[in-house]
Design an enzyme around this catalytic site. Structure first.
Site, PDB file in Angstrom:
ATOM      1  N   LYS A 259       4.144   9.345  15.428  1.00 34.54           N
ATOM      2  CA  LYS A 259       2.946   8.685  14.949  1.00 34.54           C
ATOM      3  C   LYS A 259       3.154   7.258  16.241  1.00 34.54           C
ATOM      4  CE  LYS A 259       2.450   6.259  10.768  1.00 34.54           C
ATOM      5  NZ  LYS A 259       1.388   6.662   9.558  1.00 34.54           N
TER       6      LYS A 259
ATOM      7  N   ALA B 272       0.946  -0.965   0.168  1.00 29.20           N
ATOM      8  CA  ALA B 272       0.164  -0.044  -0.059  1.00 29.20           C
ATOM      9  C   ALA B 272       0.785   1.587   0.068  1.00 29.20           C
ATOM     10  CB  ALA B 272      -1.028  -0.015   1.096  1.00 29.20           C
ATOM     11  N   ILE B 273       1.949   1.373   1.226  1.00 26.66           N
ATOM     12  CA  ILE B 273       2.948   2.625   1.273  1.00 26.66           C
ATOM     13  C   ILE B 273       3.801   2.371   0.166  1.00 26.66           C
ATOM     14  CG2 ILE B 273       4.227   3.806   2.898  1.00 26.66           C
ATOM     15  CD1 ILE B 273       0.627   4.101   3.119  1.00 26.66           C
TER      16      ILE B 273
END
Length: 341
Positions: free
Chosen positions: A221, A23-24
């Site tokens: 994060k 995905a990333i």
């Protein structure tokens, strides 16, 4: 930590390899490939596996964004040894997938190469006291210190991705929430290579931040991931459900404050308040955090890189994190039960 005796990046277009174009990583690779051969971007390659590799080889990578869909041709291999030495290596793997690739990653990197590990948790290059007056990576993300020894923390540039993306089928990456990348290093380390690589990514269409000190971004994060990811997996609940269920909201808030205390001990600042973060979870997209996604798919949860390594850092600094510790032990028990069938 300060850099010593590291050759500069060459004054020519840089060859870039993305290891793990999910995905990333797939979003990063596709955007770089679209700018390949322009400015300072040389050849762009990816290391993939299985059906995803086959689909990329046969049809390219299909990148879907809120602005439309594009098919991007990518040079894809299944083994890093098939590629020449690279100038920049970007790893977009789960934290537990990186240590077994230490030797292959080292061989893939030219002597001057930099590595950008894009991770959800505490990265392997983040220094913990080794008890002997030096530093090491957390055992949970670098068992036996293999990455620290073979690649070296001085070659790593911190990279954090803030966007929402998924892989709905092999060869396809869907970006649901556009975002940005944050690059940086710890205080005292040179930043010339950070600035150069940030420029390449901007040329490829990315919004790039270069937070100083980088710990601010890293712990911000962890602030979200340690809390919302752990509670989501334990409760099988999306972040909106967590934020609107009083008991779950309280647990997530307690873990956020534990991470904030650890950030303070590390000289970092998390500027967002806990209530504001939970408000975003309540009013934003009904997102399933990555640990819950892993649980639903039946793939290993990223327990040690996100939670275990954070706890290890807390122990090294004398910061108690009882709520996160309890959540982590419960998740370990869940993972063990899945392994037993």
């Amino acid at each position: 930590m300060p850099q010593t005796d590291l050759p500069p990046l060459p004054d020519r277009p840089l060859d870039i390899c993305v290891v793990g174009p999910g995905a990333i990583g797939g979003t990063i690779a596709a955007r770089l490939a679209q700018a390949q051969g322009t400015g300072g971007i040389g050849r762009v390659s990816v290391v993939a596996r299985g059906a995803h590799l086959a689909a990329i080889r046969d049809h390219g990578l299909r990148l879907g964004t809120p602005g439309g869909t594009t098919d991007v041709a990518l040079h894809a291999v299944g083994d890093p040894a098939e590629l020449p030495a690279q100038d920049v290596v970007i790893t977009a793997l789960k934290g537990h997938q990186i240590p077994p690739m230490a030797a292959a990653l080292k061989a893939l990197m030219a002597p001057h190469a930099r590595i950008l590990p894009v991770v959800n948790g505490l990265p392997w290059w983040y220094p913990l006291p080794d008890g002997k007056g030096g530093h090491r990576g957390a055992e949970e993300v670098d068992p036996g210190g293999t990455l620290w020894r073979e690649i070296g923390p001085e070659r790593a540039i911190g990279a954090i991705a803030y966007l929402g993306a998924s892989v709905p089928e092999p060869g396809v990456v869907s970006v649901e929430i556009e975002g940005y990348l944050d690059l940086g290093r710890l205080p005292g380390a040179p930043r010339e290579d950070v600035t150069r690589i940030a420029g390449l990514l901007r040329d490829a269409g990315w919004t790039i931040r270069e937070t100083e000190p980088f710990q601010n971004s890293l712990f911000s994060k962890l602030f979200s991931n340690c809390s919302l990811n752990s509670v989501a997996a334990l409760a099988r609940a999306t972040q909106k459900r967590i934020a609107t269920t009083p008991a779950l909201r309280a647990l997530a808030a307690d873990i956020m404050e534990e991470v904030r205390a650890l950030a303070t001990a590390e000289g970092a600042e998390i500027r967002m308040t806990t209530e504001k973060r939970l408000h975003h979870a309540e009013t934003g997209p009904d997102h399933a955090p990555s640990t819950l996604q892993d649980l639903r798919r039946g793939t290993p949860m990223e327990i040690e890189p996100i939670f275990g390594a954070t706890l290890a850092l807390g122990r090294s600094r004398g910061v108690p994190m009882p709520r996160l510790e309890l959540a982590t032990e419960m998740l370990r028990a869940v993972e063990d039960s899945r392994a037993l069938g």
